[in-house]
Design a protein around this motif. Sequence first.
Motif, PDB file in Angstrom:
ATOM      1  N   ASP A   1      19.333  -7.481   6.392  1.00  0.00           N
ATOM      2  CA  ASP A   1      19.165  -8.044   7.542  1.00  0.00           C
ATOM      3  C   ASP A   1      18.049  -6.854   7.849  1.00  0.00           C
ATOM      4  O   ASP A   1      17.204  -6.988   8.983  1.00  0.00           O
ATOM      5  N   ARG A   2      17.313  -6.179   7.008  1.00  0.00           N
ATOM      6  CA  ARG A   2      15.839  -5.832   7.058  1.00  0.00           C
ATOM      7  C   ARG A   2      15.485  -6.908   6.545  1.00  0.00           C
ATOM      8  O   ARG A   2      14.696  -7.547   5.771  1.00  0.00           O
ATOM      9  N   ALA A   3      13.880  -6.532   7.517  1.00  0.00           N
ATOM     10  CA  ALA A   3      12.631  -7.679   7.754  1.00  0.00           C
ATOM     11  C   ALA A   3      12.306  -7.392   6.009  1.00  0.00           C
ATOM     12  O   ALA A   3      11.898  -5.820   5.091  1.00  0.00           O
ATOM     13  N   ILE A   4      11.837  -8.543   5.525  1.00  0.00           N
ATOM     14  CA  ILE A   4      11.343  -9.176   4.284  1.00  0.00           C
ATOM     15  C   ILE A   4      10.121  -8.059   3.997  1.00  0.00           C
ATOM     16  O   ILE A   4       9.170  -7.804   3.212  1.00  0.00           O
ATOM     17  N   GLY A   5       9.252  -8.066   5.247  1.00  0.00           N
ATOM     18  CA  GLY A   5       7.997  -7.581   4.237  1.00  0.00           C
ATOM     19  C   GLY A   5       7.879  -5.759   4.309  1.00  0.00           C
ATOM     20  O   GLY A   5       6.963  -5.581   3.603  1.00  0.00           O
ATOM     21  N   GLN A   6       9.601  -4.948   4.902  1.00  0.00           N
ATOM     22  CA  GLN A   6       9.152  -3.537   4.098  1.00  0.00           C
ATOM     23  C   GLN A   6      10.094  -3.316   2.711  1.00  0.00           C
ATOM     24  O   GLN A   6      10.084  -2.960   2.076  1.00  0.00           O
ATOM     25  N   PHE A   7      10.336  -4.798   2.127  1.00  0.00           N
ATOM     26  CA  PHE A   7      10.423  -5.117   0.439  1.00  0.00           C
ATOM     27  C   PHE A   7       9.197  -4.951  -0.823  1.00  0.00           C
ATOM     28  O   PHE A   7       7.956  -5.386   0.099  1.00  0.00           O
TER      29      PHE A   7
ATOM     30  N   HIS B   1       0.235  -0.638  -0.238  1.00  0.00           N
ATOM     31  CA  HIS B   1      -0.407  -0.155   0.009  1.00  0.00           C
ATOM     32  C   HIS B   1       1.197   1.159   0.045  1.00  0.00           C
ATOM     33  O   HIS B   1       0.531   2.053  -0.677  1.00  0.00           O
ATOM     34  N   THR B   2       2.055   1.681   0.457  1.00  0.00           N
ATOM     35  CA  THR B   2       3.005   2.272   0.097  1.00  0.00           C
ATOM     36  C   THR B   2       4.028   2.494  -0.864  1.00  0.00           C
ATOM     37  O   THR B   2       3.815   0.783  -0.918  1.00  0.00           O
ATOM     38  N   THR B   3       5.107   2.906  -1.009  1.00  0.00           N
ATOM     39  CA  THR B   3       6.291   2.651  -1.604  1.00  0.00           C
ATOM     40  C   THR B   3       6.868   1.679  -0.904  1.00  0.00           C
ATOM     41  O   THR B   3       7.664   2.842  -0.082  1.00  0.00           O
ATOM     42  N   PRO B   4       7.414   0.261  -1.249  1.00  0.00           N
ATOM     43  CA  PRO B   4       7.458  -0.568  -0.147  1.00  0.00           C
ATOM     44  C   PRO B   4       9.359  -0.135  -0.180  1.00  0.00           C
ATOM     45  O   PRO B   4       9.810   0.204   0.619  1.00  0.00           O
ATOM     46  N   ASP B   5      10.018  -0.294  -1.693  1.00  0.00           N
ATOM     47  CA  ASP B   5      11.726   0.310  -1.492  1.00  0.00           C
ATOM     48  C   ASP B   5      12.035   1.421  -0.867  1.00  0.00           C
ATOM     49  O   ASP B   5      12.995   1.497   0.103  1.00  0.00           O
TER      50      ASP B   5
ATOM     51  N   GLU C   1      23.246  -9.795  -3.739  1.00  0.00           N
ATOM     52  CA  GLU C   1      24.336  -8.681  -4.903  1.00  0.00           C
ATOM     53  C   GLU C   1      23.523  -9.723  -5.881  1.00  0.00           C
ATOM     54  O   GLU C   1      22.885  -8.492  -7.206  1.00  0.00           O
ATOM     55  N   GLN C   2      23.737 -11.007  -5.861  1.00  0.00           N
ATOM     56  CA  GLN C   2      23.430 -11.434  -7.620  1.00  0.00           C
ATOM     57  C   GLN C   2      22.060 -10.968  -8.148  1.00  0.00           C
ATOM     58  O   GLN C   2      22.125 -11.313  -9.093  1.00  0.00           O
ATOM     59  N   MET C   3      21.556 -11.002  -7.393  1.00  0.00           N
ATOM     60  CA  MET C   3      19.740 -10.574  -7.969  1.00  0.00           C
ATOM     61  C   MET C   3      19.063  -9.521  -7.783  1.00  0.00           C
ATOM     62  O   MET C   3      18.029  -9.531  -8.071  1.00  0.00           O
ATOM     63  N   HIS C   4      19.982  -8.672  -7.598  1.00  0.00           N
ATOM     64  CA  HIS C   4      19.860  -6.987  -7.285  1.00  0.00           C
ATOM     65  C   HIS C   4      18.864  -6.792  -6.555  1.00  0.00           C
ATOM     66  O   HIS C   4      18.013  -5.336  -6.851  1.00  0.00           O
ATOM     67  N   LEU C   5      19.380  -6.556  -5.188  1.00  0.00           N
ATOM     68  CA  LEU C   5      17.841  -7.042  -3.514  1.00  0.00           C
ATOM     69  C   LEU C   5      18.178  -5.516  -3.650  1.00  0.00           C
ATOM     70  O   LEU C   5      19.358  -4.909  -3.246  1.00  0.00           O
ATOM     71  N   ARG C   6      16.708  -4.422  -3.786  1.00  0.00           N
ATOM     72  CA  ARG C   6      16.848  -3.509  -3.374  1.00  0.00           C
ATOM     73  C   ARG C   6      16.190  -3.049  -2.454  1.00  0.00           C
ATOM     74  O   ARG C   6      15.006  -3.780  -3.020  1.00  0.00           O
ATOM     75  N   PRO C   7      16.724  -2.089  -1.425  1.00  0.00           N
ATOM     76  CA  PRO C   7      18.256  -2.159  -0.980  1.00  0.00           C
ATOM     77  C   PRO C   7      18.818  -3.203  -0.780  1.00  0.00           C
ATOM     78  O   PRO C   7      18.088  -4.347  -0.282  1.00  0.00           O
ATOM     79  N   PRO C   8      20.070  -2.904  -1.248  1.00  0.00           N
ATOM     80  CA  PRO C   8      20.299  -4.460  -0.476  1.00  0.00           C
ATOM     81  C   PRO C   8      20.530  -5.027   0.588  1.00  0.00           C
ATOM     82  O   PRO C   8      22.382  -4.781   1.092  1.00  0.00           O
TER      83      PRO C   8
ATOM     84  N   ARG D   1       6.806 -12.140   6.872  1.00  0.00           N
ATOM     85  CA  ARG D   1       7.048 -10.531   6.978  1.00  0.00           C
ATOM     86  C   ARG D   1       8.083  -9.798   8.072  1.00  0.00           C
ATOM     87  O   ARG D   1       8.885  -9.133   7.621  1.00  0.00           O
ATOM     88  N   ALA D   2       7.855 -10.356   9.473  1.00  0.00           N
ATOM     89  CA  ALA D   2       8.710  -9.467  10.357  1.00  0.00           C
ATOM     90  C   ALA D   2       9.940  -9.917  10.101  1.00  0.00           C
ATOM     91  O   ALA D   2      10.709  -9.567  11.292  1.00  0.00           O
ATOM     92  N   ARG D   3      10.400 -11.002   9.383  1.00  0.00           N
ATOM     93  CA  ARG D   3      11.911 -11.524   9.940  1.00  0.00           C
ATOM     94  C   ARG D   3      12.913 -10.756   8.518  1.00  0.00           C
ATOM     95  O   ARG D   3      12.218 -10.454   7.824  1.00  0.00           O
ATOM     96  N   SER D   4      13.623 -10.705   9.010  1.00  0.00           N
ATOM     97  CA  SER D   4      14.885 -10.578   8.228  1.00  0.00           C
ATOM     98  C   SER D   4      14.238 -11.121   6.441  1.00  0.00           C
ATOM     99  O   SER D   4      14.688 -12.545   6.438  1.00  0.00           O
ATOM    100  N   VAL D   5      15.037 -10.814   5.242  1.00  0.00           N
ATOM    101  CA  VAL D   5      15.409 -11.550   4.283  1.00  0.00           C
ATOM    102  C   VAL D   5      16.454 -12.525   4.320  1.00  0.00           C
ATOM    103  O   VAL D   5      16.381 -13.759   4.304  1.00  0.00           O
ATOM    104  N   ALA D   6      17.591 -12.428   5.423  1.00  0.00           N
ATOM    105  CA  ALA D   6      18.410 -13.714   5.516  1.00  0.00           C
ATOM    106  C   ALA D   6      18.056 -14.389   6.552  1.00  0.00           C
ATOM    107  O   ALA D   6      17.342 -15.880   5.890  1.00  0.00           O
TER     108      ALA D   6
END
Lengths: 326, 511
Positions: free
Chosen positions: B393-399, A4-8, B383-390, B347-352
Amino acid sequence: MTDHTTPDRAAGRRSLLPAAFNLRDAGTLFGLILIFVIFGILSPVFMTTPNLLNILQQSSINACIALGMTFVIISGGIDLSVGPAAALSAVAGAALMVAGIPLPLALLAALGTGMLCGLFNGVLIAYAGLQPFIVTLGGLSLYRALALIFTGGNPIFGIPAEFRSFINGDLAGVPVPVLIVAAIAVILWVVLNRSPLGEYILAIGGNPEAARIAGVPVARTKIIVYMLSGGLAAVAAMILMGRLGAADPTMGNLWELDAIAAAAIGGASLMGGKGSVVGTLLGAVILGSLRNGLTLMNVQAFYQLLATGIIIIVAMLIDRATRGKG
Amino acid sequence: MTDPVARLKVDGIVKAFPGIKALDGVSFTVRPGEVHGLLGENGAGKSTMLNILSGVFAANAGRIIIDGTDASLVGPKSARAAGIAMIHQELQLIPALSVAQNIFLGRPMRRAGGLLVDRAAQERRAEEILSALDPTIDPKAKVSELKVAQQQIVEIARALLDDARIIAMDEPTSSLTPSEFDNLAVLIAALAAQGKSIIYVSHKMDEVFRVCDRATVLRDGRFVATVTLAETSEAQIIARMVGRDVVAEGHVSHATDVVAMTVSGLGDHRLIRDADFALHRGEVLGIAGLVGSGRTELLRLVAGIDRANAGTVTVGSATGPFRTPREAIHAGIGLVPEERKKDGIVRARSVASNIALPCMGKFTTFGLIRRKDLHREATALMEQMHLRPPQVDRAIGQFSGGNQQKAIIGRWLAADVDILLFDEPTRGIDIGAKSEIYDLIEQLAAAGKAIVVVSSEMTEIMRVSDRVLVMREGRIAGALTGPEITEGRIAALAIPQSKGGASAAAVRGHT
């Protein structure tokens, strides 16, 4: 197009998750300090070392139960049966002690009894697919009934003096129960934050289906969590039994509610997937110091209950307000 | 910017969240009786725009003018009062209540001096409204008994009850079958003919071209253009959404003769029957078919998510059907699920952490996770897959959806499975990130992985597959290889047969 927001870019304005957890614990710590300051001003006795140790001592049983509860809650469940599981463990352990079984064996048997209660809960939840609330509500009656039937409703006296003096002893001035619970807390912190089991528990509580598809052994993890809760109930029961010198089959009435309160104040979410060992310890000490302080000030027990209720609700409101809106 | 016949005029809307500007001076107009598309990648600001139009968010600057009057939208009620209705992607109905109760939810008709709800009157009124939309819907039926397409119509009925002049639809076809979409398209045209203005948000270009008159393209929170669809092309619009030209590349096959998995007689005694196929190393096997033909169900059986009751799955020395996903993973099968939020991520857990779930043992010594090693490997993969932002340790739900998808794929690379099952790999993913996912699938095939891709998008199936299985009513209706893979032949195999003779003619007609 599901976010719902701009995630990146939205991600950029939030801090890292581990930091957020610490932030929540810092909030709980701040609450505790606030309570200390208020009682410190109101009562000259409150901030003395003996009283502070006393608070820790009084909080240790609830903290022990609450740590197990925290793991259960993080996994997305609840364990209402901890009090009766404690009572059943206590009477089983006491009966063996009185019968002359060597102390370590009796203690192991008590621990085993608690874990067996947890195993029963866990199997029904993990394999029969029943709801944790209902299963452990059933356990609440069941284990209490077994303890009462086994003892005929009477406390078991004659706990060996060596055990009593061990539990009532101290090391460098710190009461043994506090040390036991502290050691357990350190182990559980490592389990939650550094072990695969901890990752599994957090994943199952956060999203059970995704965890299953990712290969997490969901059933096994749930059973371990309930066995942990039952085992810690047994430990709490041993502490109380050592202090009282008797095993009462009515022991542990409403322990589950104090434990849930401590976990919730410490930041555990009853929706699962979230909770902290440090937070729960702080939560237990908050409840303990509140009771201690109000008792020092000769406040009636009724008002202590009132204060406990207010603390829980205020903690949840602050929790809600400080959490980012979904 | 002046448009004398504007029903809705969005003028210089700015909406900032802490640290970002989600909308930066967006302006467009929607005319009465117009179907207006709202297009853009994830994060372009479409959802924020809809949220402002429905009063969920308040804009920081700018005006919303409806039929010449300035509408101050604060809260969903004010938007409703101003004549704007939202049909959300995830329908907002209460399953246990009846159709009529849902339509009148929050605005009941009353009797007995306002004390009681007048159900009979509600049902009569609901029937009147529904008769024009879909007479097969019974106002007394429980919403849970309706198909998704019918539930959507109930939502539209609710909008009509409110006498909405503007109906905004967010990805309305995300769970509709093609024929249900046809019905919706007719309905939208009818609403427009009555003078309603429709705002239509969708990813699917063919739908937008079929349904909409004009469309406004947003990119990074900014207005790019409002275009008349009859005067533009899909490629031009996509270029405007992405900000560059997206080139479709040709397909290169890496298939070998080495069998990675054999599925034989697999069935679940519900839908899937007698599924037989072999999958080879380096091969990308597409699975096409209509919604409900059993594509997802087949994948879930193979991956051990649902229990099979018949047949075998053989991977190397391991023989299934696997009873749990864990067993299938040990055999070397990983599934990238269609519904990422529900079945993919925690969601709440990191990408790693999300990456490590299937292969914790790999990062564990003496019962403790080696966080540094995990971090290093997750970072290298991403990095290989160009995760953005790279930042693993950030929660996956924020991507964003595309980046979450990369993490889920990374999970199976970390677990080093040989067989990857993709269920709708680009659903809910930006057009730009889509081609990244396609490239990744090809790279994985080139590296010798065996890959299955289930997709509803013909172009996707044709782009990635070396071979295509077409499913129909729970069975594999046929297999197509290389030049045989055409839209017509896939469709011919996918469409259920009513009579043997007639369908043979239909197949010939298509090919």
